[in-house]
Design an enzyme around this catalytic site. Structure first.
Site, PDB file in Angstrom:
ATOM      1  N   GLU A   4      -1.672  -0.252  13.339  1.00 59.78           N
ATOM      2  CA  GLU A   4      -2.818   0.184  12.711  1.00 59.78           C
ATOM      3  C   GLU A   4      -4.316   0.185  13.505  1.00 59.78           C
ATOM      4  OE1 GLU A   4      -3.820  -1.920   8.985  1.00 59.78           O
ATOM      5  OE2 GLU A   4      -4.699  -0.348   8.292  1.00 59.78           O
ATOM      6  N   GLU A  57       0.943  -1.182   0.009  1.00 61.30           N
ATOM      7  CA  GLU A  57      -0.011  -0.044  -0.116  1.00 61.30           C
ATOM      8  C   GLU A  57       0.813   1.270  -0.112  1.00 61.30           C
ATOM      9  OE1 GLU A  57      -3.452  -0.368   2.369  1.00 61.30           O
ATOM     10  OE2 GLU A  57      -3.978   1.560   1.895  1.00 61.30           O
TER      11      GLU A  57
HETATM   12  C1  RAM Z   1      -6.306   2.140   4.736  1.00 59.00           C
HETATM   13  C2  RAM Z   1      -5.070   2.789   4.906  1.00 59.00           C
HETATM   14  C3  RAM Z   1      -5.264   4.082   5.447  1.00 59.00           C
HETATM   15  C4  RAM Z   1      -6.521   4.775   5.721  1.00 59.00           C
HETATM   16  C5  RAM Z   1      -7.604   4.154   4.844  1.00 59.00           C
HETATM   17  C6  RAM Z   1      -9.041   4.626   4.827  1.00 59.00           C
HETATM   18  O1  RAM Z   1      -6.209   1.142   3.551  1.00 59.00           O
HETATM   19  O2  RAM Z   1      -4.224   2.052   5.434  1.00 59.00           O
HETATM   20  O3  RAM Z   1      -4.809   4.311   6.743  1.00 59.00           O
HETATM   21  O4  RAM Z   1      -6.659   6.178   5.824  1.00 59.00           O
HETATM   22  O5  RAM Z   1      -7.704   2.553   4.552  1.00 59.00           O
END
Ligand code: RAM
Length: 896
Positions: A743, A479
């Site tokens: 996360e 990503e």
């Molecule tokens: C995820 C990303 C990010 C977030 C979006 C909505 O894929 O890691 O942190 O802002 O989604």
């Protein structure tokens, strides 16, 4: 000492080599150990001095004496700048008594300012000249068959004498490493970084004088696919090639001699391209090197086997801009904390820290053809690497040994996010090389509690790992994008730790470029393939970050640049939501992303952000002198606020959804009528208490917890959340070994193990946005609402929780600011540093305002102290610049 001038910058960088702004802005900071010191006037002079040519200085600009207290982004007002020229500048300053300070000097050098300065053309591999790609050793590496070998490019040239000065200007479609006569040039990594390449491509300037010699020389480069044609881009339908199919290179070496004559070596048809040891490289996939294929002397004078003419791809340099911010560099080397043998020839190294960069492997006695595979992971599962969360990022480096007694493998065209590396094939010495944009880390928070200090370190590591070319969401999986909400949520914390002014100003250009004709920003910048309208709190970064850069660094240009885009964003939301509740055209409407055990209604969150951004645009309009637009946005803000209250707020102060984030937004963004504020704050507190001091906030709510609770009389609850170590909490992750911010609160739990592999990063900075509160309220460094670049400080040290002391310091745009406190027995000591020209209001917490002393003297008799008077928490003291140490009766222990 009266005034000391330090920290000179041109365009927010110290001694930049390649400035391409027509009127670069000059800045300096001030220091003094005398109370009340301030600058009253300054004078800038600038000279063209070719010291390398032994020329005397020639004055080109004299600002004259200007009455001003600031040294903040003063625009060049001299003659039109010449290309590729070093300007020496000097600041004189006078203090408030009229006494002069010791002058300070610095320099900046202009880049190539005109199209006509460029003689270079884009060159690349000629498909007709080379056999089809067959990466040796790559066959069993995921994706390796799809990763083409980098370009190895070279050009020889003759010099008849040593030059007095030489500059290399270079860039790539891809990522490149320049080389001269067999040696690497400079220490940049992943140049030219990542921008909206079709709008702006950055070139780098290198001083290569010392690399050249009379006789034959060779300029060379390795160019890998990077962001240009590599895998980064987050589009399952397309593996790679978001900007173009193949990498390319553009460079120009300008050699100057003592007699003023110049020699230019530019990329053109005379370059050759050939094979090399690097069989493939990609940011996500990894790097494959077959050392047996190294062509000895390929980047040195003499013959180079297998090199054939390049193709000239494009004579137009395109939208080149000089690199405007701190480049990516290796900033630290971490030895393995432990190495475990898992099977014969297979080892797992633990670096003790989740980090971003690469492993440097030193092999001894590996036989020729021996393959060594290095895989990376953030976590272990059952003693083996946990790689499921990397998704399609192979993050695998392969080295095939040449058979030399000592071989070093340092994959410089890839990066990985990892704590653990598995080395399979041959034992070797490993060291982790940490890399990120080299924004100076000048701020620090520290306190008496080791868990809080670990949390703070985790926040810092998250910043380092994710400020790589753009502010990324995460550094490990496939990503690594510049997600807007993540960036706006974390920026206030990042700016405490490091000087991020140039980094964010540069990235904001991509955010603004991502906006569509209807005024919608994108969720990510650069946009790559996520070309859809931004969600609430995501698109709002386009408003919030420029305002942040103004408030923190006084960067008016960042505001001016973004202002039309900010207005268009507000107009976009308004146009599609005439009743001022943001329900339509909310993009992917992520809500309070990754909240836990709560569900904040999306339209409550969206409408709150609509109000907040509108209020900011009104402020920006006022700063920029657009009074009518300021009034218009004020009125709109009032109307949105009304719609918010009418739609979502009840007479008893409950906010629809009744979640922590709903209350935090309503309170933190000032959306409630005065008479409902206390009730709403009580509802918030009650929710936290009812849950046994647990939070439920996701990305959007989390930065508001500390500030809102502290601002509404409940620092005890903010501390309870800080110290919580039951799930979900920061403490829980730390108790389970976290060395970065995860996360998700439930990235790993005792009850469920790992969360879904498809989205489970262990290095995502958003939930680390509490860092701003550690500086702002725990240690106590903040600025007053209308203050710019810390001119009017608000120092509010807030003892609480199990801390017995805390302190923080920041090297702000004006100079050093510090604040801290320590409680021993029944006394509190508060220290504060206010830079010259700034003033501070210090709210000194004490049970007895009359007890406040400095050097055993009553506080209001002290030099520098402007006024003192009781305040709810103790004593409020007005301060001029200087360093202070106060003692007082300790504040009463809060009851919780
Ligand atoms: C995820 C990303 C990010 C977030 C979006 C909505 O894929 O890691 O942190 O802002 O989604």
């Amino acid at each position: 000492m009266s005034l000391r001038i330090y920290g000179l910058q041109a365009e927010q960088l110290a001694e930049p080599l390649g400035v391409d702004r027509p009127r670069p802005r000059l800045s300096w900071k001030l220091d003094s150990d005398r109370r009340g010191a301030a600058q009253s006037a300054y004078r800038i002079t600038a000279a063209l001095r070719r010291d390398d040519l032994g020329e005397p200085g020639r004055l080109v600009w004299d600002s004259g004496r200007r009455e001003s207290g600031d040294g903040l982004l003063v625009a060049w007002d001299g003659p039109v700048l010449q290309s590729a020229t070093r300007y020496h500048w000097r600041v004189e300053a006078w203090d408030e008594t009229g006494a002069p300070a010791e002058p300070a000097q610095s320099w900046f050098e202009t880049a190539l300012l005109h199209r006509a300065d460029w003689a270079a053309a884009w060159i690349g591999r000629d498909p007709a000249e080379l056999p089809p790609v067959d990466p040796p050793g790559g066959d069993d590496v995921a994706g390796a068959d799809l990763v083409p070998p980098p370009l190895h490019l070279r050009r020889s040239f003759e010099l008849d004498r040593p030059p007095v000065r030489a500059r290399l200007y270079a860039t790539a479609r891809g990522i490149y490493e320049p080389r001269l006569n067999g040696a690497r040039v400079g220490d940049r990594e992943l140049a030219p970084g990542w921008t909206e390449y079709h709008r702006r491509l950055q070139y780098q300037t290198y001083d290569v004088t010392g690399h050249l010699r009379p006789g034959p020389n060779v300029l060379a480069a390795v160019v890998a696919d990077g962001w240009w044609s590599g895998y980064v881009g987050f589009d399952p339908r397309r593996a790679a090639r978001h900007y173009g199919d193949d990498p390319a290179f553009l460079a120009q070496l300008v050699v100057e001699h003592a007699d003023g004559s110049r020699q230019v070596v530019a990329t053109d048809a005379a370059w050759t391209e050939g094979p090399g040891a690097i069989a493939g490289a990609d940011l996500l996939m990894g790097q494959i090197v077959d050392a047996r294929r190294h062509v000895p002397g390929w980047d040195e004078p003499g013959p180079a086997d297998g090199f054939r003419p390049v193709a000239v791809l494009d004579a137009e340099p395109g939208p080149l801009v000089a690199e405007p911010d701190h480049p990516v560099r290796v900033t630290e080397q971490l030895p393995a904390a432990a190495v475990q043998c898992r099977a014969p020839g297979r080892y797992i190294a633990d670096f003790g820290q989740n980090l971003v960069g690469r492993v440097r492997l030193t092999l001894r006695g590996a036989p020729a053809g021996q393959r060594v595979t290095v895989r990376h992971a953030e976590m272990l599962a059952g003693g083996e690497l946990y790689t499921a969360n990397l998704r399609r990022a192979a993050a695998t480096d392969v080295y095939v040994a040449a058979g030399d007694p000592v071989e070093v493998f340092e994959p410089r065209f890839t990066t990985h996010g990892f704590r653990y590396a598995e080395i399979d094939g041959h034992p070797g010495d490993v060291v982790a090389q940490v890399l990120h944009n080299d924004t100076p880390f000048t701020g620090r928070f520290e306190c008496s509690d080791p868990v809080t200090n670990r949390l703070y370190d985790n926040i810092r590591w998250g910043q380092r790992g994710n400020f790589v070319a753009v502010p990324t969401d995460c550094p490990q999986r496939d990503e690594r994008l510049g997600w807007l909400a993540d960036a706006q949520i974390f920026a206030p914390t990042a700016g405490r730790n490091a000087d991020i002014a140039a980094f964010f100003a540069r990235w904001m250009r991509d955010v603004v470029d991502g906006q569509d004709d209807g005024g919608a920003f994108r969720d990510v910048a650069p946009v790559v393939t996520l070309d859809r309208e931004a969600a609430p709190a995501w698109g709002d970064a386009g408003v919030i970050i420029p305002w942040y850069l103004w408030r923190t660094y006084g960067d008016r240009q960042a505001l001016e640049h973004a202002y039309p885009a900010m207005k268009a964003w507000i107009a976009h939301v308004r146009r599609h939501n005439p009743d001022l509740r943001w329900r339509r055209r909310a993009g992917s409407t992520y809500g309070d992303w990754l909240q836990i055990g709560a569900d904040t209604p999306r339209e409550v969150l969206a409408t709150a952000y609509f109000a907040r951004s509108t209020a900011i645009v009104a402020d920006v309009a006022a700063v920029l002198g657009h009074a009518a637009e300021a009034a218009e946005h004020r009125a709109l803000h009032t109307a949105i606020r009304q719609a918010f209250v009418d739609s979502y707020v009840s007479a008893d102060g409950t906010v629809a959804g009744e979640t922590q984030t709903a209350y935090l937004l309503a309170l933190g963004f000032g959306l409630l009528p005065e008479d409902l504020v206390a009730a709403a704050a009580e509802h918030l507190a009650a929710d936290i208490e009812r849950r046994g001091h647990r939070l439920t906030t996701g990305f959007v709510g989390v930065p508001l917890l500390g500030p809102v609770l502290t601002g509404h009389g409940r620092p005890d609850l903010a501390y309870a959340l800080l110290h919580q170590d039951a799930f979900p909490s920061w403490g829980y992750s730390i108790r389970h070994g976290a060395t970065t911010i995860w996360e998700r609160w439930d990235g790993w739990t005792e009850h469920d193990g790992f969360q879904a592999d498809a989205m489970n990063s262990f290095n995502h900075y958003s939930l680390g946005s509490i860092g701003d509160w550690l500086f702002g309220r725990v240690a106590g460094i903040d600025q007053a609402p209308g203050s710019v670049a810390y001119r009017e400080l608000l120092l509010r040290p807030t003892p609480g929780g199990r801390l017995t002391w805390a302190r923080a310091e920041q090297d702000t745009a004006r100079g050093r600011v510090a604040c801290g406190w320590a409680v021993t027995d029944d006394r509190i000591t508060v220290t504060a540093t206010v830079p010259p020209g700034s003033t501070a209001v210090l709210e000194l917490p004490t049970a007895d305002p009359a007890s406040v002393r400095e050097d055993d003297r009553p506080v209001d008799t002290q030099p520098g102290v402007l006024r003192a008077g009781p305040s709810p928490s103790g004593l409020t003291v007005g301060l001029t610049s200087g360093r202070y140490t106060f003692t007082a009766a300790a504040p009463l222990r809060e009851t919780s």
